[in-house]
Design an enzyme around this catalytic site. Structure first.
Site, PDB file in Angstrom:
ATOM      1  CG  ASP A 130      -1.971  -1.138   1.129  1.00 50.02           C
ATOM      2  OD1 ASP A 130      -2.311  -1.456  -0.260  1.00 50.02           O
ATOM      3  OD2 ASP A 130      -2.636  -1.395   1.934  1.00 50.02           O
ATOM      4  CB  CYS A 131       3.406   2.416   2.353  1.00 44.23           C
ATOM      5  SG  CYS A 131       3.994   1.024   3.183  1.00 44.23           S
TER       6      CYS A 131
END
Lengths: 387, 136
Positions: A130-131
């Site tokens: 996600d990051c």
């Protein structure tokens, strides 16, 4: 007469340009006529140096974040695998790392290419998070595009090293060079009386935090080197007669020079890195004066048969004999050859001497001394079907 | 009298000519064969040491060239990137001919190409790969 000197006193003399600095070869010559007491009085710092292949070397690199960012979980620099287990864009490239399909170009060559300002192809893969959503990146980097570029060598500057010979009928290829059959040659690696750790065998001035010459800039001793062994047999001068202690060193590669770091490839062995290291030894007292006075006829090392399993010891010789061009083992005359560069080591000792004379280089008292009674474990094998 | 080493390369069809006889008989040259490689039907290569009067050797070389044999002095066939040499000494370990030696004062590499026997061991022994010899 002054019996001891402190680091502070020597640094004051260095700053005011009044310190007397000699190389370890110069002081060894001087010691033929002067007592250790005279040397303590006349000499403040002795410079030592070595320029040899040191396999346990490598570089920490921070590539910087791309946009969108990637968590680099597999990294290649010019095809050479780098360590991928350090956060998203930190890596460590080991000098001996290589792609098995291209064994003559390795981590040391990548480090040298970067040092010389060349572009190097970075390719990295990640699973995508996600990051760090990105899964792949392929881009050229060079010394000015990367953030930190730090030389970090876990094991350098061996205190003495064995002489390599080969008693078998077959030529063998080793990190000590090509060894001809039937004891037709012998190779040796240290710079003898100029070698750093042979001039302070008891580690009285070299320890954690010692400022040194590393690759053409100022670096530091940051830890005992791996395989740090203080329990090897010593001769009457207190010098171990085989490879014993080592140091871990660190320095800023962005300040280093390709003149003092050189990638190497040994046929049928692999890649390594020649590292230039110089260590200043302050003459604090008579004992240190005695230590740095040691000469090649007093430094001995073991001759090992690299052709036979277990590398049995065939004899013991001095560096005077090694540097003379021939040694005698069991009645047989054997031609010797160095595999580390004494001329470069001399250049480094001279360069360090200049830095000290110019007041550009402060000597440092170690913040912690190294352990005294260490020995090595070998790797025990627990699995029966192991081979 | 001079002594000089040459590398000779033969075309496939020159194998049956008694050129060494002519060098000795016509030009009064002493020949020492140091290395020979012959690939029948393809080509052959020789390392020769020629000893004799300077102009005789020149004439002998000219004779060889006329026979379609390439004859070039050894030092022209040895390529050594000296400026990159770090004087580590690895090549001297394998050079039993004594062509590559360390100067025991300066510890710099010295290369006497006239002593080379083209064993080619220095090529892989140099960790920087600075040697090339054009023999074949």
């Amino acid at each position: 007469m002054q019996k001891t000197k402190t680091y502070e006193e020597i640094n004051l003399k260095l700053k005011s340009g009044k310190a007397v600095i000699l190389t370890a070869e110069e002081v060894a010559k001087m010691a033929l006529e002067c007592s250790p007491e005279d040397i303590l009085e006349k000499v403040d710092v002795v410079t030592t140096a070595t320029f040899g292949a040191m396999c346990s070397s490598g570089a920490i690199i921070n590539f910087g974040h791309a946009s969108p960012p990637i968590r680099m979980e597999k990294i290649r620099l010019n095809g050479v695998p780098c360590y991928e287990g350090l956060a998203a864009v930190d890596s460590y490239i080991g000098a001996t790392a290589c792609d098995p399909d291209n064994p003559s170009y390795g981590g040391a060559h990548v480090i040298q290419d970067l040092l010389e300002g060349k572009d190097v192809l970075l390719e990295a893969w990640g699973k995508g998070t996600d990051c760090y959503p990105r899964k792949h990146i392929r881009t050229k980097i060079n010394i000015s595009t990367i953030n930190e570029f730090t030389l970090f060598n876990p094991r350098n500057a061996y205190q003495n090293y064995n002489v390599a010979v080969n008693s078998t009928k077959k030529m063998i290829h080793t990190y000590m060079g090509t060894l001809l059959p039937n004891l037709r040659n012998a190779t040796y690696s240290t710079s003898g009386e100029l070698s750093p750790l042979l001039n302070d065998p008891g580690f009285r001035t070299i320890g954690l935090g010692t400022r040194i010459f590393l690759g053409g800039t100022q670096g530091f001793v940051v830890w005992p080197g791996t395989q740090f062994n203080t329990s090897k047999p010593k001769n009457e001068y207190g010098i171990p007669v085989s490879n014993s202690a080592t140091i871990a060193v660190m320095g800023n590669l962005k300040e280093m020079s390709p003149e003092y770091l050189q990638a190497a490839y040994y046929d049928k062995y692999g890649v390594s890195l020649f590292v230039g290291i110089g260590i200043p030894i302050p003459i604090l007292d008579v004992e240190m004066a005695r230590r740095v006075s040691v000469n090649n006829s007093q430094i001995e090392t073991s001759v090992l048969d690299y052709g036979t399993e277990g590398t049995p010891k065939l004899g013991q010789v001095t560096y005077s004999e090694l540097q003379s061009g021939t040694i005698k083992i069991g009645g047989q005359k054997i031609r010797t050859a160095p595999v580390s560069s004494l001329s470069k080591a001399r250049k480094i000792a001279g360069e360090l001497k200049k830095w000290l004379q110019n007041g550009d280089f402060e000597i440092t008292k170690p913040v912690q001394m190294f352990p005294k009674n260490t020995s090595l474990k070998s790797l025990k094998e627990t699995e029966a079907d192991n081979d | 009298m001079i002594k000089k080493r040459f590398i000779l390369n033969f075309p496939p069809d020159s194998g049956d000519k008694p050129f060494s006889y002519h060098l000795v008989k016509d030009y009064d040259i002493r020949i020492n064969i140091l290395k020979a490689e012959v690939y029948p039907g393809k080509r052959g290569s020789l390392l020769l040491e020629l000893q004799g009067k300077k102009d005789n050797i020149e004439k002998g070389v000219e004779y060889l060239n006329k026979q379609n044999i390439i004859c070039e002095s050894l030092d022209k066939r040895i390529h050594f990137k000296e400026e990159k040499c770090i004087d580590c000494g690895n090549c001297t370990a394998v050079c039993f001919a004594g062509s590559l030696t360390m100067n025991r004062d300066s510890w710099k590499l010295e290369f006497d190409k006239e002593k080379c026997v083209v064993c080619e061991l220095c090529i892989p022994a140099c960790p920087l790969h600075l040697f090339e010899i054009d023999f074949r």
